[in-house]
Design an enzyme around this catalytic site. Structure first.
Site, mmCIF file in Angstrom:
data_model
loop_
_atom_site.group_PDB
_atom_site.id
_atom_site.type_symbol
_atom_site.label_atom_id
_atom_site.label_comp_id
_atom_site.label_asym_id
_atom_site.label_seq_id
_atom_site.Cartn_x
_atom_site.Cartn_y
_atom_site.Cartn_z
ATOM 1 N N ASP A 2 0.844 -1.200 0.000
ATOM 2 C CA ASP A 2 0.000 0.000 0.000
ATOM 3 C C ASP A 2 0.880 1.251 0.000
ATOM 4 O O ASP A 2 2.030 1.205 0.438
ATOM 5 C CB ASP A 2 -0.858 0.054 1.277
ATOM 6 C CG ASP A 2 -2.027 -0.912 1.243
ATOM 7 O OD1 ASP A 2 -2.333 -1.476 0.177
ATOM 8 O OD2 ASP A 2 -2.660 -1.096 2.307
ATOM 9 N N ARG A 25 -1.306 -0.860 -8.353
ATOM 10 C CA ARG A 25 -2.673 -0.434 -8.029
ATOM 11 C C ARG A 25 -2.677 1.088 -8.145
ATOM 12 O O ARG A 25 -1.837 1.761 -7.551
ATOM 13 C CB ARG A 25 -3.059 -0.814 -6.600
ATOM 14 C CG ARG A 25 -4.419 -0.194 -6.186
ATOM 15 C CD ARG A 25 -4.649 -0.197 -4.686
ATOM 16 N NE ARG A 25 -4.676 -1.537 -4.165
ATOM 17 C CZ ARG A 25 -4.277 -1.846 -2.923
ATOM 18 N NH1 ARG A 25 -3.823 -0.909 -2.116
ATOM 19 N NH2 ARG A 25 -4.316 -3.088 -2.508
#
Ligand code: FAD
Length: 302
Positions: free
Chosen positions: A125, A176
């Site tokens: 992340d 992502r």
């Protein structure tokens, strides 16, 4: 609305914990690994993939950071045992970045190695801008050591992101792409809603031009349409990309995307740090509090 959102966030610590729990239970699988397994099984049953996040941003000691890395090992074992279709997402701060780069690197490498043993994948992340350089450095180092089962997140909100795509292109990273939840200073980030959208679309096309696999992480229908047009124009196959959403956010839209034939991955957090996680996310971006308040009124109004 912004004022109301900020007022909501200031009131949050005064809201009784059970109420916060009830509201956040839509967004968090639960406290235990068993809760995450149950939710992922249900998601898989609905034709959705998952990515599991072990909540642990608030860790204060190297032992806690190592414990989080250990929990990921249990996650991989459970996913294999239960034959579930899910990878994992990790936060570098939960693996100890603020306590030391080397500690974080050691923990991250252990998680990536455990994932590789079980044919799984680790998404790193992206957190606030104070961590961007270290996160990209960790990613580069892992790739340089030959780890292929690892991907990163890029944030359209940051002005640097197109340059990051260019710099990373030779690695053909698995990315992502999201807007970015952290409100950053205007010198480094777009503040305007449309500017963030425009940046998202530009970065998405730059990633595809570079031949990257992209997880398009958004609930913004305008951007989803842009992504769908790109998929069609580039004749991408189903397995060449994925769409990603957060657990509990716009589930009806998710069902529609699956019905249209897209692969959809749902971000599924679990862990004992759910309370701190809920408060922190809301405080980081008061707009989310507004969404949740609206959603909650809708839920309770039914
Ligand atoms: C799978 C996934 C992984 C992510 N990983 C990261 C990451 O690593 N780093 C990072 O900085 N950010 C991450 N994010 C968060 C992201 O950056 C955005 O903050 C978030 O997705 C909201 O932006 P949006 O693109 O959905 O557009 P928005 O315009 O903000 O939202 C579109 C609509 O979605 C709904 N909505 C969006 N978010 C919520 C919410 N939390 N609760 C209720 N309703 C909501 C609202 O109805 C809103 O109108 C991730 C998001 C997803 C989907």
């Amino acid at each position: 609305m912004a004022l109301l959102d900020r007022a909501l966030v200031r009131l949050l610590p005064a809201v009784p914990k059970p109420v916060v729990r009830r509201v956040s239970s839509r967004y968090i699988a639960g406290e235990e690994l068993g809760d995450a397994v149950r939710v992922v099984r249900q998601l898989n049953g609905e034709g959705k993939l998952a990515t599991i996040d072990v909540l642990g941003e608030e860790i204060a000691s190297p032992d806690e950071a190592r414990a989080i890395a250990g929990t990921y090992r249990e996650v991989f074992e459970a996913l294999e045992r239960e034959r579930l279709d899910s990878n994992v997402s990790v936060k570098v701060t939960a693996l100890g970045l603020k306590l030391g780069y080397d500690l974080c690197r050691e923990n991250l490498e252990a998680v990536v190695a455990h994932a590789a043993e079980r044919g799984n994948f680790v998404r790193i992340d992206m957190e606030d801008a104070s961590t961007t350089d270290d996160t990209l450095r960790l990613y580069r180092e892992l790739r340089a050591e030959g780890h292929e089962n690892v991907g990163i997140v890029l944030q359209a909100r940051l002005k640097r992101t197109l340059a990051d795509v260019a710099a990373l292109a030779e690695l053909r990273p698995n990315v992502r792409l999201c807007k970015g939840i952290y409100l950053e200073p205007a010198e480094i980030a777009f503040r305007d809603f449309d500017a963030v959208r425009t940046s998202f679309a530009q970065v998405l096309h730059a990633l595809w031009d570079a031949g990257c696999y992209v997880g398009v992480a958004t609930h913004d229908e305008w951007l989803l349409e842009e992504a769908k047009r790109g998929v069609e124009a580039r004749e991408l196959r189903r397995e060449d990309y994925e769409l990603q959403m957060l657990l509990g956010v716009r589930p009806a839209l998710g069902v529609e995307l699956v019905r249209e034939g897209h692969r959809l991955r749902i971000y599924t957090p679990f862990g004992r740090h759910w309370y701190a996680y809920s408060l922190r996310r809301l405080q980081e971006n008061p707009k989310i509090a507004g969404y949740i308040a609206a959603d909650t009124l809708r839920v309770f109004g039914r």
